[in-house]
Scaffold this motif. Structure first.
Motif, PDB file in Angstrom:
ATOM      1  N   THR A   1       0.814  -1.218   0.000  1.00 21.99           N
ATOM      2  CA  THR A   1       0.000   0.000   0.000  1.00 21.99           C
ATOM      3  C   THR A   1       0.851   1.274   0.000  1.00 21.99           C
ATOM      4  OG1 THR A   1      -0.146  -0.123   2.423  1.00 21.99           O
ATOM      5  CG2 THR A   1      -1.947  -1.116   1.149  1.00 21.99           C
ATOM      6  N   ALA A   2       2.180   1.120  -0.026  1.00 17.81           N
ATOM      7  CA  ALA A   2       3.060   2.289  -0.065  1.00 17.81           C
ATOM      8  C   ALA A   2       3.219   2.782  -1.497  1.00 17.81           C
ATOM      9  CB  ALA A   2       4.424   1.934   0.513  1.00 17.81           C
TER      10      ALA A   2
ATOM     11  N   SER B   1      -5.350   3.316  15.183  1.00 21.92           N
ATOM     12  CA  SER B   1      -5.845   3.794  13.891  1.00 21.92           C
ATOM     13  C   SER B   1      -4.873   3.491  12.757  1.00 21.92           C
ATOM     14  CB  SER B   1      -6.091   5.310  13.952  1.00 21.92           C
ATOM     15  OG  SER B   1      -4.879   6.012  14.208  1.00 21.92           O
ATOM     16  N   VAL B   2      -3.588   3.335  13.077  1.00 26.00           N
ATOM     17  CA  VAL B   2      -2.578   3.119  12.025  1.00 26.00           C
ATOM     18  C   VAL B   2      -2.819   1.788  11.317  1.00 26.00           C
ATOM     19  CG1 VAL B   2      -0.107   2.830  11.577  1.00 26.00           C
ATOM     20  CG2 VAL B   2      -0.883   4.546  13.220  1.00 26.00           C
TER      21      VAL B   2
ATOM     22  N   THR C   1       4.041  13.444  12.275  1.00 23.72           N
ATOM     23  CA  THR C   1       3.218  12.405  11.660  1.00 23.72           C
ATOM     24  C   THR C   1       3.303  12.326  10.139  1.00 23.72           C
ATOM     25  OG1 THR C   1       1.330  13.935  11.664  1.00 23.72           O
ATOM     26  CG2 THR C   1       1.528  12.403  13.517  1.00 23.72           C
ATOM     27  N   ARG C   2       4.169  13.083   9.521  1.00 20.71           N
ATOM     28  CA  ARG C   2       4.200  13.019   8.058  1.00 20.71           C
ATOM     29  C   ARG C   2       4.788  11.687   7.587  1.00 20.71           C
ATOM     30  NH1 ARG C   2       7.781  16.594   3.851  1.00 20.71           N
ATOM     31  NH2 ARG C   2       6.656  16.023   1.960  1.00 20.71           N
ATOM     32  N   SER C   3       4.127  11.060   6.619  1.00 20.83           N
ATOM     33  CA  SER C   3       4.582   9.797   6.047  1.00 20.83           C
ATOM     34  C   SER C   3       4.605   9.949   4.529  1.00 20.83           C
ATOM     35  CB  SER C   3       3.635   8.658   6.465  1.00 20.83           C
ATOM     36  OG  SER C   3       4.030   7.438   5.893  1.00 20.83           O
TER      37      SER C   3
ATOM     38  N   PRO D   1       0.656   9.120   1.777  1.00 22.88           N
ATOM     39  CA  PRO D   1       0.058  10.462   1.887  1.00 22.88           C
ATOM     40  C   PRO D   1      -1.409  10.441   2.295  1.00 22.88           C
ATOM     41  CG  PRO D   1       0.392   9.835  -0.419  1.00 22.88           C
ATOM     42  CD  PRO D   1       1.103   8.811   0.400  1.00 22.88           C
ATOM     43  N   SER D   2      -2.071   9.302   2.130  1.00 24.44           N
ATOM     44  CA  SER D   2      -3.495   9.244   2.500  1.00 24.44           C
ATOM     45  C   SER D   2      -3.713   8.672   3.904  1.00 24.44           C
ATOM     46  CB  SER D   2      -4.261   8.385   1.485  1.00 24.44           C
ATOM     47  OG  SER D   2      -3.738   7.067   1.452  1.00 24.44           O
TER      48      SER D   2
END
Length: 568
Positions: free
Chosen positions: A349-350, A410-411, A459-461, A465-466
Protein backbone atom coordinates in the motif's frame (compact mmCIF):
# COMPACT_ATOMS: atom_id res chain seq x y z
CA UNK A 1 36.02 40.65 -40.48
CA UNK A 2 34.74 37.10 -40.64
CA UNK A 3 36.40 36.61 -44.05
CA UNK A 4 39.71 37.89 -42.66
CA UNK A 5 39.48 35.29 -39.88
CA UNK A 6 38.80 32.53 -42.44
CA UNK A 7 41.72 33.71 -44.58
CA UNK A 8 43.97 33.69 -41.51
CA UNK A 9 42.89 30.16 -40.61
CA UNK A 10 43.56 28.93 -44.15
CA UNK A 11 46.94 30.63 -44.17
CA UNK A 12 47.93 29.26 -40.76
CA UNK A 13 46.08 25.97 -41.05
CA UNK A 14 49.17 23.83 -40.74
CA UNK A 15 50.43 25.69 -37.68
CA UNK A 16 47.00 25.58 -36.04
CA UNK A 17 46.74 21.83 -36.60
CA UNK A 18 50.18 21.32 -35.11
CA UNK A 19 49.26 23.41 -32.05
CA UNK A 20 46.01 21.47 -31.60
CA UNK A 21 47.88 18.19 -31.95
CA UNK A 22 50.37 19.30 -29.31
CA UNK A 23 47.51 20.27 -26.94
CA UNK A 24 45.88 16.86 -27.44
CA UNK A 25 49.17 15.06 -26.82
CA UNK A 26 49.79 17.10 -23.66
CA UNK A 27 46.26 16.39 -22.41
CA UNK A 28 46.71 12.66 -23.03
CA UNK A 29 50.07 12.71 -21.27
CA UNK A 30 48.58 14.52 -18.28
CA UNK A 31 45.82 11.90 -17.99
CA UNK A 32 48.30 9.04 -18.39
CA UNK A 33 50.71 10.53 -15.85
CA UNK A 34 47.87 11.14 -13.41
CA UNK A 35 46.72 7.52 -13.72
CA UNK A 36 50.27 6.25 -13.37
CA UNK A 37 50.78 8.47 -10.33
CA UNK A 38 47.50 7.31 -8.83
CA UNK A 39 48.46 3.69 -9.34
CA UNK A 40 51.90 4.35 -7.87
CA UNK A 41 50.41 6.00 -4.80
CA UNK A 42 47.99 3.10 -4.39
CA UNK A 43 50.84 0.60 -4.61
CA UNK A 44 52.98 2.60 -2.21
CA UNK A 45 50.46 2.77 0.62
CA UNK A 46 49.94 -0.99 0.35
CA UNK A 47 53.65 -1.80 0.34
CA UNK A 48 55.02 -2.42 3.83
CA UNK A 49 58.63 -1.92 2.72
CA UNK A 50 57.79 1.44 1.12
CA UNK A 51 55.86 2.50 4.21
CA UNK A 52 58.81 1.58 6.41
CA UNK A 53 61.09 3.76 4.31
CA UNK A 54 58.65 6.68 4.14
CA UNK A 55 57.30 6.88 7.68
CA UNK A 56 59.40 8.43 10.41
CA UNK A 57 58.75 9.60 13.96
CA UNK A 58 60.52 12.94 14.28
CA UNK A 59 60.51 15.76 16.76
CA UNK A 60 58.48 18.68 15.41
CA UNK A 61 59.58 22.29 15.95
CA UNK A 62 56.09 23.51 15.12
CA UNK A 63 54.44 21.34 17.80
CA UNK A 64 56.88 22.22 20.58
CA UNK A 65 60.02 21.11 22.39
CA UNK A 66 60.25 17.36 22.76
CA UNK A 67 57.03 16.72 20.85
CA UNK A 68 57.21 14.20 18.02
CA UNK A 69 54.85 13.51 15.14
CA UNK A 70 54.52 11.13 12.23
CA UNK A 71 56.46 12.35 9.20
CA UNK A 72 55.24 10.85 5.93
CA UNK A 73 53.76 11.72 2.54
CA UNK A 74 50.36 13.42 2.46
CA UNK A 75 48.50 10.67 0.64
CA UNK A 76 48.94 7.85 3.13
CA UNK A 77 45.70 6.28 4.31
CA UNK A 78 45.36 6.10 8.10
CA UNK A 79 42.68 3.43 7.68
CA UNK A 80 45.16 1.12 5.96
CA UNK A 81 46.17 -1.63 8.38
CA UNK A 82 49.70 -1.78 6.96
CA UNK A 83 50.13 1.91 7.79
CA UNK A 84 48.82 1.30 11.31
CA UNK A 85 51.17 -1.63 11.84
CA UNK A 86 54.24 0.19 10.52
CA UNK A 87 53.61 3.17 12.82
CA UNK A 88 53.10 0.79 15.73
CA UNK A 89 56.33 -1.10 14.96
CA UNK A 90 58.30 2.15 14.87
CA UNK A 91 56.90 3.19 18.25
CA UNK A 92 57.79 -0.22 19.66
CA UNK A 93 61.35 0.15 18.33
CA UNK A 94 61.71 3.50 20.08
CA UNK A 95 60.40 2.05 23.34
CA UNK A 96 62.78 -0.90 23.10
CA UNK A 97 65.86 1.22 22.33
CA UNK A 98 65.26 4.03 24.85
CA UNK A 99 64.60 4.33 28.56
CA UNK A 100 61.82 6.89 28.74
CA UNK A 101 61.06 8.43 32.13
CA UNK A 102 58.61 11.03 33.39
CA UNK A 103 61.37 13.63 33.07
CA UNK A 104 62.11 12.49 29.51
CA UNK A 105 58.99 10.81 28.08
CA UNK A 106 58.20 9.87 24.49
CA UNK A 107 55.41 12.20 23.37
CA UNK A 108 53.85 11.78 19.92
CA UNK A 109 51.04 13.93 18.59
CA UNK A 110 48.18 11.78 17.18
CA UNK A 111 50.48 8.96 16.01
CA UNK A 112 47.83 6.71 14.46
CA UNK A 113 45.80 9.54 12.91
CA UNK A 114 42.59 8.46 14.65
CA UNK A 115 42.23 11.32 17.16
CA UNK A 116 43.29 14.76 15.99
CA UNK A 117 43.06 16.38 19.45
CA UNK A 118 45.28 13.92 21.28
CA UNK A 119 48.85 12.92 21.97
CA UNK A 120 50.37 9.66 23.15
CA UNK A 121 52.83 9.61 26.04
CA UNK A 122 55.11 6.71 27.04
CA UNK A 123 57.39 6.44 30.09
CA UNK A 124 58.43 4.17 32.96
CA UNK A 125 58.61 4.86 36.70
CA UNK A 126 60.59 3.10 39.42
CA UNK A 127 57.62 3.07 41.80
CA UNK A 128 54.09 2.07 41.03
CA UNK A 129 52.06 5.22 40.39
CA UNK A 130 48.74 6.32 38.97
CA UNK A 131 48.73 9.13 36.42
CA UNK A 132 46.47 12.12 35.91
CA UNK A 133 46.70 15.15 33.65
CA UNK A 134 45.48 18.68 33.19
CA UNK A 135 45.28 20.74 29.98
CA UNK A 136 44.99 24.54 30.01
CA UNK A 137 45.14 27.28 27.39
CA UNK A 138 45.41 31.06 27.64
CA UNK A 139 41.82 31.65 26.46
CA UNK A 140 39.89 32.52 29.63
CA UNK A 141 36.67 31.28 28.00
CA UNK A 142 38.04 27.74 27.86
CA UNK A 143 38.22 26.02 31.28
CA UNK A 144 41.06 23.62 32.03
CA UNK A 145 40.38 19.94 31.44
CA UNK A 146 41.63 17.12 33.67
CA UNK A 147 41.22 13.40 34.14
CA UNK A 148 42.88 10.32 35.63
CA UNK A 149 44.31 8.00 32.99
CA UNK A 150 43.43 4.33 32.72
CA UNK A 151 46.23 1.77 32.86
CA UNK A 152 45.25 -1.77 31.91
CA UNK A 153 48.06 -3.11 34.14
CA UNK A 154 46.33 -1.78 37.23
CA UNK A 155 45.50 1.43 39.06
CA UNK A 156 49.17 1.73 40.06
CA UNK A 157 51.85 0.65 37.58
CA UNK A 158 55.46 1.22 36.53
CA UNK A 159 54.89 1.00 32.75
CA UNK A 160 52.86 3.85 31.26
CA UNK A 161 51.41 4.25 27.78
CA UNK A 162 48.42 6.56 27.32
CA UNK A 163 46.48 8.44 24.69
CA UNK A 164 45.73 11.83 26.25
CA UNK A 165 42.71 13.59 24.78
CA UNK A 166 41.31 17.06 25.29
CA UNK A 167 43.71 19.29 23.35
CA UNK A 168 42.37 22.60 22.05
CA UNK A 169 42.93 23.11 18.34
CA UNK A 170 44.81 26.14 17.07
CA UNK A 171 46.07 26.90 20.60
CA UNK A 172 49.19 26.40 22.71
CA UNK A 173 48.15 23.71 25.19
CA UNK A 174 49.92 23.68 28.54
CA UNK A 175 49.92 20.17 29.92
CA UNK A 176 50.74 18.91 33.39
CA UNK A 177 51.22 15.17 33.98
CA UNK A 178 51.02 14.12 37.64
CA UNK A 179 52.18 10.77 39.04
CA UNK A 180 51.08 9.76 42.55
CA UNK A 181 52.36 6.66 44.34
CA UNK A 182 50.49 4.57 46.91
CA UNK A 183 51.84 6.71 49.76
CA UNK A 184 50.55 9.91 48.20
CA UNK A 185 53.94 11.17 47.01
CA UNK A 186 53.63 13.01 43.70
CA UNK A 187 55.85 14.04 40.82
CA UNK A 188 54.96 16.32 37.92
CA UNK A 189 56.00 16.95 34.32
CA UNK A 190 54.94 20.08 32.45
CA UNK A 191 55.22 20.79 28.73
CA UNK A 192 53.37 22.52 25.91
CA UNK A 193 51.98 21.44 22.55
CA UNK A 194 51.09 23.86 19.77
CA UNK A 195 48.06 22.08 18.33
CA UNK A 196 47.29 22.76 14.64
CA UNK A 197 43.87 23.83 13.43
CA UNK A 198 42.05 20.67 12.33
CA UNK A 199 39.89 22.65 9.89
CA UNK A 200 36.87 20.52 10.73
CA UNK A 201 34.64 23.56 10.73
CA UNK A 202 32.67 22.61 13.85
CA UNK A 203 32.27 24.83 16.90
CA UNK A 204 35.13 24.88 19.37
CA UNK A 205 32.87 26.36 22.05
CA UNK A 206 29.14 25.67 22.14
CA UNK A 207 26.55 28.15 23.28
CA UNK A 208 25.47 26.80 26.69
CA UNK A 209 22.24 27.51 28.57
CA UNK A 210 22.34 26.45 32.22
CA UNK A 211 19.48 26.16 34.70
CA UNK A 212 19.66 26.97 38.38
CA UNK A 213 18.97 23.48 39.68
CA UNK A 214 21.53 21.68 41.84
CA UNK A 215 21.63 18.44 39.83
CA UNK A 216 25.09 17.62 38.48
CA UNK A 217 25.72 16.60 34.91
CA UNK A 218 26.80 13.01 34.57
CA UNK A 219 30.51 12.44 33.95
CA UNK A 220 31.52 11.96 30.33
CA UNK A 221 31.84 13.44 26.88
CA UNK A 222 29.00 14.16 24.48
CA UNK A 223 29.56 12.42 21.15
CA UNK A 224 28.04 14.52 18.38
CA UNK A 225 27.37 12.10 15.52
CA UNK A 226 26.59 13.05 11.94
CA UNK A 227 27.21 16.78 12.33
CA UNK A 228 25.81 18.68 9.33
CA UNK A 229 25.76 15.68 7.02
CA UNK A 230 25.60 11.93 6.96
CA UNK A 231 28.75 11.53 4.92
CA UNK A 232 32.34 12.52 5.76
CA UNK A 233 31.27 13.65 9.20
CA UNK A 234 33.69 12.92 12.03
CA UNK A 235 32.86 12.07 15.64
CA UNK A 236 33.13 15.22 17.79
CA UNK A 237 33.42 14.90 21.58
CA UNK A 238 32.41 17.83 23.81
CA UNK A 239 32.92 18.14 27.56
CA UNK A 240 30.39 19.32 30.14
CA UNK A 241 31.38 22.93 29.47
CA UNK A 242 30.58 22.57 25.76
CA UNK A 243 34.27 22.59 24.71
CA UNK A 244 35.43 20.40 21.81
CA UNK A 245 37.90 17.87 23.26
CA UNK A 246 38.30 15.21 20.60
CA UNK A 247 37.77 14.51 16.89
CA UNK A 248 37.69 10.98 15.52
CA UNK A 249 38.13 11.08 11.72
CA UNK A 250 35.86 8.95 9.54
CA UNK A 251 35.87 8.11 5.83
CA UNK A 252 32.68 8.52 3.86
CA UNK A 253 29.98 7.96 6.48
CA UNK A 254 28.98 9.13 9.95
CA UNK A 255 28.97 6.75 12.88
CA UNK A 256 25.69 6.05 14.67
CA UNK A 257 26.99 5.03 18.09
CA UNK A 258 30.20 3.89 19.83
CA UNK A 259 30.44 0.39 21.25
CA UNK A 260 33.12 -0.83 23.70
CA UNK A 261 34.34 -4.39 23.18
CA UNK A 262 37.06 -6.08 25.25
CA UNK A 263 38.81 -2.82 26.07
CA UNK A 264 38.55 -1.45 22.54
CA UNK A 265 36.28 1.12 20.93
CA UNK A 266 34.23 0.14 17.87
CA UNK A 267 32.53 2.53 15.45
CA UNK A 268 31.67 2.70 11.76
CA UNK A 269 33.96 4.68 9.45
CA UNK A 270 32.29 3.95 6.09
CA UNK A 271 28.75 2.82 5.28
CA UNK A 272 30.06 -0.74 4.99
CA UNK A 273 32.93 -0.84 7.44
CA UNK A 274 33.85 -0.66 11.12
CA UNK A 275 37.02 0.08 13.07
CA UNK A 276 38.14 -1.56 16.30
CA UNK A 277 40.44 0.99 17.96
CA UNK A 278 42.53 0.43 21.11
CA UNK A 279 43.07 2.90 23.93
CA UNK A 280 46.23 4.26 22.28
CA UNK A 281 44.38 5.05 19.06
CA UNK A 282 45.72 2.16 16.98
CA UNK A 283 43.27 0.45 14.67
CA UNK A 284 43.43 -3.17 15.77
CA UNK A 285 41.04 -4.53 13.18
CA UNK A 286 38.80 -3.44 10.33
CA UNK A 287 35.52 -5.03 9.35
CA UNK A 288 34.56 -4.27 5.75
CA UNK A 289 31.64 -6.11 4.16
CA UNK A 290 30.02 -6.37 0.73
CA UNK A 291 26.45 -6.62 -0.53
CA UNK A 292 24.92 -4.20 1.98
CA UNK A 293 25.31 -0.66 3.27
CA UNK A 294 24.33 0.43 6.75
CA UNK A 295 22.00 3.21 7.82
CA UNK A 296 20.71 4.72 11.05
CA UNK A 297 21.85 2.23 13.69
CA UNK A 298 23.78 -0.81 14.85
CA UNK A 299 24.33 -2.51 18.21
CA UNK A 300 26.74 -5.09 19.61
CA UNK A 301 25.52 -8.54 20.67
CA UNK A 302 28.09 -9.80 23.16
CA UNK A 303 26.61 -13.30 23.30
CA UNK A 304 27.18 -13.79 19.56
CA UNK A 305 30.21 -11.46 19.29
CA UNK A 306 28.40 -9.84 16.39
CA UNK A 307 26.95 -6.55 15.26
CA UNK A 308 23.27 -6.18 14.45
CA UNK A 309 22.99 -3.56 11.70
CA UNK A 310 20.15 -1.78 9.98
CA UNK A 311 21.08 -2.17 6.33
CA UNK A 312 20.20 -1.63 2.69
CA UNK A 313 20.73 -4.51 0.30
CA UNK A 314 22.71 -3.55 -2.78
CA UNK A 315 20.56 -3.52 -5.92
CA UNK A 316 17.25 -3.98 -4.07
CA UNK A 317 14.10 -2.02 -4.98
CA UNK A 318 13.55 -1.03 -1.36
CA UNK A 319 15.69 0.57 1.34
CA UNK A 320 15.84 0.79 5.14
CA UNK A 321 13.88 -2.41 5.72
CA UNK A 322 16.47 -5.07 6.66
CA UNK A 323 18.62 -6.19 9.57
CA UNK A 324 21.90 -7.99 9.03
CA UNK A 325 24.30 -9.69 11.44
CA UNK A 326 28.07 -9.15 11.07
CA UNK A 327 30.07 -11.88 12.83
CA UNK A 328 33.14 -10.15 14.32
CA UNK A 329 35.06 -13.41 14.47
CA UNK A 330 34.62 -14.50 10.86
CA UNK A 331 33.50 -11.28 9.14
CA UNK A 332 30.53 -13.16 7.68
CA UNK A 333 27.33 -11.23 6.98
CA UNK A 334 23.92 -12.85 7.43
CA UNK A 335 20.58 -11.23 6.67
CA UNK A 336 18.27 -12.03 9.57
CA UNK A 337 15.29 -9.71 9.04
CA UNK A 338 13.58 -8.53 5.86
CA UNK A 339 10.50 -6.56 6.85
CA UNK A 340 8.91 -7.45 3.50
CA UNK A 341 8.49 -10.97 4.89
CA UNK A 342 6.57 -9.71 7.91
CA UNK A 343 4.52 -6.78 6.63
CA UNK A 344 3.87 -7.30 2.90
CA UNK A 345 0.47 -5.60 3.14
CA UNK A 346 2.11 -2.39 4.37
CA UNK A 347 4.62 -2.56 1.53
CA UNK A 348 1.94 -3.10 -1.08
CA UNK A 349 0.00 0.00 0.00
CA UNK A 350 3.06 2.29 -0.07
CA UNK A 351 3.62 4.69 -2.98
CA UNK A 352 6.78 6.30 -4.28
CA UNK A 353 6.83 10.01 -3.39
CA UNK A 354 7.29 12.54 -6.16
CA UNK A 355 11.01 13.14 -6.55
CA UNK A 356 11.98 9.76 -5.12
CA UNK A 357 13.02 8.84 -1.62
CA UNK A 358 14.68 11.11 0.94
CA UNK A 359 18.07 10.52 -0.64
CA UNK A 360 16.92 11.24 -4.19
CA UNK A 361 16.87 7.61 -5.33
CA UNK A 362 14.02 5.54 -6.72
CA UNK A 363 14.15 2.75 -4.11
CA UNK A 364 10.99 2.61 -2.02
CA UNK A 365 11.55 3.67 1.60
CA UNK A 366 8.28 2.12 2.68
CA UNK A 367 8.92 1.44 6.40
CA UNK A 368 12.06 3.44 7.26
CA UNK A 369 13.63 1.55 10.16
CA UNK A 370 15.63 4.08 12.18
CA UNK A 371 16.77 2.32 15.36
CA UNK A 372 17.15 -1.10 16.91
CA UNK A 373 17.68 -2.46 20.40
CA UNK A 374 18.09 -5.93 21.87
CA UNK A 375 15.87 -7.72 24.36
CA UNK A 376 17.72 -10.62 25.95
CA UNK A 377 19.75 -12.78 23.58
CA UNK A 378 17.24 -13.44 20.81
CA UNK A 379 14.70 -10.62 20.45
CA UNK A 380 14.86 -7.19 18.82
CA UNK A 381 12.93 -3.98 19.12
CA UNK A 382 12.80 -1.93 15.91
CA UNK A 383 11.51 1.55 15.22
CA UNK A 384 9.66 2.40 12.01
CA UNK A 385 9.49 6.13 11.43
CA UNK A 386 7.27 5.83 8.36
CA UNK A 387 4.61 3.92 10.31
CA UNK A 388 5.18 5.62 13.71
CA UNK A 389 5.46 2.10 15.06
CA UNK A 390 7.56 0.12 17.52
CA UNK A 391 8.04 -3.43 16.20
CA UNK A 392 8.99 -6.28 18.53
CA UNK A 393 10.70 -9.18 16.68
CA UNK A 394 11.11 -12.43 18.60
CA UNK A 395 13.55 -15.27 17.77
CA UNK A 396 15.37 -12.89 15.46
CA UNK A 397 18.20 -15.27 14.54
CA UNK A 398 16.31 -18.46 13.73
CA UNK A 399 12.59 -18.15 13.02
CA UNK A 400 11.85 -14.43 13.42
CA UNK A 401 8.29 -13.20 13.74
CA UNK A 402 6.45 -10.13 14.95
CA UNK A 403 5.41 -10.53 18.56
CA UNK A 404 3.62 -7.19 18.81
CA UNK A 405 3.36 -3.64 17.48
CA UNK A 406 3.05 -0.39 19.44
CA UNK A 407 1.20 2.34 17.59
CA UNK A 408 -2.10 4.12 17.77
CA UNK A 409 -4.75 1.57 16.81
CA UNK A 410 -5.84 3.79 13.89
CA UNK A 411 -2.58 3.12 12.02
CA UNK A 412 -3.44 -0.56 11.47
CA UNK A 413 -7.21 -0.39 11.45
CA UNK A 414 -8.75 -2.78 8.90
CA UNK A 415 -5.40 -4.42 8.18
CA UNK A 416 -4.23 -7.95 8.95
CA UNK A 417 -1.91 -6.53 11.62
CA UNK A 418 -4.45 -4.87 13.91
CA UNK A 419 -4.52 -7.84 16.29
CA UNK A 420 -0.76 -7.42 16.84
CA UNK A 421 -1.17 -3.88 18.18
CA UNK A 422 -0.95 -3.61 21.97
CA UNK A 423 -3.76 -1.82 23.78
CA UNK A 424 -3.10 1.69 25.02
CA UNK A 425 -3.48 1.86 28.81
CA UNK A 426 -4.44 5.46 29.56
CA UNK A 427 -5.27 8.67 27.77
CA UNK A 428 -2.18 9.93 25.94
CA UNK A 429 -0.91 10.55 22.44
CA UNK A 430 0.99 7.59 20.98
CA UNK A 431 4.50 8.16 19.66
CA UNK A 432 4.87 9.64 16.17
CA UNK A 433 8.01 9.51 14.01
CA UNK A 434 9.98 8.22 17.03
CA UNK A 435 13.76 7.54 17.23
CA UNK A 436 16.21 5.54 19.43
CA UNK A 437 13.90 2.98 20.99
CA UNK A 438 15.69 1.69 24.08
CA UNK A 439 14.75 -1.38 26.11
CA UNK A 440 15.18 -1.30 29.91
CA UNK A 441 14.30 -3.81 32.62
CA UNK A 442 11.83 -2.75 35.29
CA UNK A 443 13.67 -3.35 38.58
CA UNK A 444 10.37 -3.29 40.48
CA UNK A 445 8.52 -5.85 38.38
CA UNK A 446 9.20 -9.11 36.54
CA UNK A 447 5.96 -8.73 34.59
CA UNK A 448 6.74 -5.45 32.84
CA UNK A 449 9.64 -3.61 31.22
CA UNK A 450 10.30 -0.16 29.81
CA UNK A 451 10.77 1.24 26.33
CA UNK A 452 12.29 4.72 26.19
CA UNK A 453 12.34 6.83 23.03
CA UNK A 454 12.60 10.25 21.49
CA UNK A 455 9.00 10.92 20.46
CA UNK A 456 9.41 13.37 17.60
CA UNK A 457 5.67 14.03 17.61
CA UNK A 458 5.79 14.20 13.79
CA UNK A 459 3.22 12.41 11.66
CA UNK A 460 4.20 13.02 8.06
CA UNK A 461 4.58 9.80 6.05
CA UNK A 462 5.92 10.36 2.54
CA UNK A 463 5.00 6.92 1.19
CA UNK A 464 1.47 7.01 2.64
CA UNK A 465 0.06 10.46 1.89
CA UNK A 466 -3.49 9.24 2.50
CA UNK A 467 -2.77 7.86 5.99
CA UNK A 468 -5.31 9.14 8.52
CA UNK A 469 -3.41 10.82 11.39
CA UNK A 470 -6.47 12.47 12.94
CA UNK A 471 -6.01 10.45 16.14
CA UNK A 472 -2.72 12.25 16.71
CA UNK A 473 -4.25 15.57 17.70
CA UNK A 474 -1.46 17.95 18.69
CA UNK A 475 1.25 16.19 16.69
CA UNK A 476 2.92 18.18 13.91
CA UNK A 477 2.92 17.52 10.19
CA UNK A 478 5.54 20.21 9.62
CA UNK A 479 9.13 19.28 8.85
CA UNK A 480 10.44 22.57 10.26
CA UNK A 481 7.98 23.75 12.91
CA UNK A 482 6.18 22.08 15.77
CA UNK A 483 5.17 22.78 19.34
CA UNK A 484 7.33 20.14 20.98
CA UNK A 485 8.89 16.72 20.88
CA UNK A 486 9.11 14.53 23.98
CA UNK A 487 11.13 11.98 25.90
CA UNK A 488 8.71 9.09 26.29
CA UNK A 489 8.93 6.13 28.63
CA UNK A 490 6.45 3.29 28.12
CA UNK A 491 5.80 0.47 30.53
CA UNK A 492 4.95 -2.66 28.55
CA UNK A 493 2.98 -5.58 29.95
CA UNK A 494 3.06 -8.41 27.42
CA UNK A 495 0.83 -10.66 29.52
CA UNK A 496 -1.95 -8.09 29.51
CA UNK A 497 -1.10 -6.87 26.01
CA UNK A 498 -0.80 -3.22 27.06
CA UNK A 499 1.53 -0.24 27.04
CA UNK A 500 1.19 2.90 29.13
CA UNK A 501 3.03 6.19 29.32
CA UNK A 502 4.82 6.52 32.67
CA UNK A 503 7.09 9.48 31.91
CA UNK A 504 6.98 12.34 29.41
CA UNK A 505 9.47 15.21 29.21
CA UNK A 506 8.97 18.11 26.82
CA UNK A 507 11.91 18.65 24.45
CA UNK A 508 12.72 21.11 21.65
CA UNK A 509 10.85 20.09 18.50
CA UNK A 510 12.70 18.02 15.93
CA UNK A 511 10.74 16.33 13.17
CA UNK A 512 13.62 13.93 12.41
CA UNK A 513 17.29 13.32 13.44
CA UNK A 514 17.11 12.98 17.21
CA UNK A 515 18.04 10.75 20.11
CA UNK A 516 17.56 10.00 23.79
CA UNK A 517 19.86 8.15 26.17
CA UNK A 518 19.54 7.27 29.84
CA UNK A 519 22.90 8.17 31.45
CA UNK A 520 23.07 7.43 35.16
CA UNK A 521 20.12 9.24 36.73
CA UNK A 522 19.89 11.76 33.87
CA UNK A 523 18.60 11.83 30.30
CA UNK A 524 20.73 13.02 27.40
CA UNK A 525 18.67 14.15 24.42
CA UNK A 526 19.41 15.55 20.98
CA UNK A 527 16.99 17.65 18.92
CA UNK A 528 18.75 17.78 15.60
CA UNK A 529 16.47 20.15 13.76
CA UNK A 530 16.77 22.56 16.70
CA UNK A 531 20.59 22.37 16.55
CA UNK A 532 20.73 21.50 20.24
CA UNK A 533 21.30 18.72 22.71
CA UNK A 534 20.68 18.71 26.44
CA UNK A 535 20.90 16.84 29.69
CA UNK A 536 17.88 16.56 32.01
CA UNK A 537 17.60 15.27 35.55
CA UNK A 538 15.41 12.36 36.63
CA UNK A 539 12.47 14.74 37.13
CA UNK A 540 12.73 15.91 33.53
CA UNK A 541 14.17 19.32 34.41
CA UNK A 542 16.81 20.69 32.05
CA UNK A 543 20.28 20.96 33.60
CA UNK A 544 22.12 22.28 30.54
CA UNK A 545 21.34 22.80 26.88
CA UNK A 546 24.09 23.00 24.27
CA UNK A 547 23.44 24.83 21.00
CA UNK A 548 25.70 24.29 18.00
CA UNK A 549 26.17 25.91 14.60
CA UNK A 550 25.08 23.81 11.64
CA UNK A 551 23.86 24.24 8.10
CA UNK A 552 21.60 21.21 8.55
CA UNK A 553 21.74 19.31 11.86
CA UNK A 554 23.54 16.64 13.87
CA UNK A 555 22.04 13.17 13.63
CA UNK A 556 22.49 12.00 17.23
CA UNK A 557 24.24 12.84 20.49
CA UNK A 558 25.21 10.14 22.99
CA UNK A 559 27.29 10.54 26.15
CA UNK A 560 30.13 8.18 27.08
CA UNK A 561 32.40 8.25 30.14
CA UNK A 562 35.26 6.36 28.41
CA UNK A 563 36.12 4.72 31.74
CA UNK A 564 38.43 1.69 31.49
CA UNK A 565 39.42 3.00 28.10
CA UNK A 566 41.02 6.46 28.31
CA UNK A 567 40.09 7.20 31.91
CA UNK A 568 40.22 5.44 35.26
Amino acid sequence: MFRKILDFIKEKKKIILIVLAIIVVIAVLVVVLFKVGEETRKNNINDTAWLNDNIAIDESDSLGDGISSINTVSYVDIFNMKYQNVVNDKIEELLKDNDYTLDNPLIIYNPYGTNTLSFNIYFNTEDEVKVSYEIAVSDSQIPSYSNTLYNSEGEYATTHAYQVIGLIKDETNNIKITCVDKDGNSEEKEFSINVPDTESGVDLKLDVTSSNIDTELENGLYAVLGHDKSFNSNVYLYDNDGILRSELPLSGYRTDRIEFIDGNMLYSYTDSGFLLVNKLGKIEKKYDFDGYSMHHDYIYNEDKNALLILANKDGADTIEDRVILLDLETGKVTEIVDMMDFMPEIYETAVQPEGGNTYGGDELDWIHLNSLNMVGDNDLVLSSREMSTIIYIENAYEEPSIKYLIADESVYKDTSYEDLVLDKDGDFLSQAGQHTITYMDNPDSDDTYYLAMYNNNYTRSRTRPSQDWSSYEGASTSYDEGERSMYYLYEVNEEEGTYKLVKSVDLPYSSIVSSIQNVGDNYVTSSGKNHSFGEYNSDGILIKQFNYTSNKYAYRVFKYDFNDFWFE
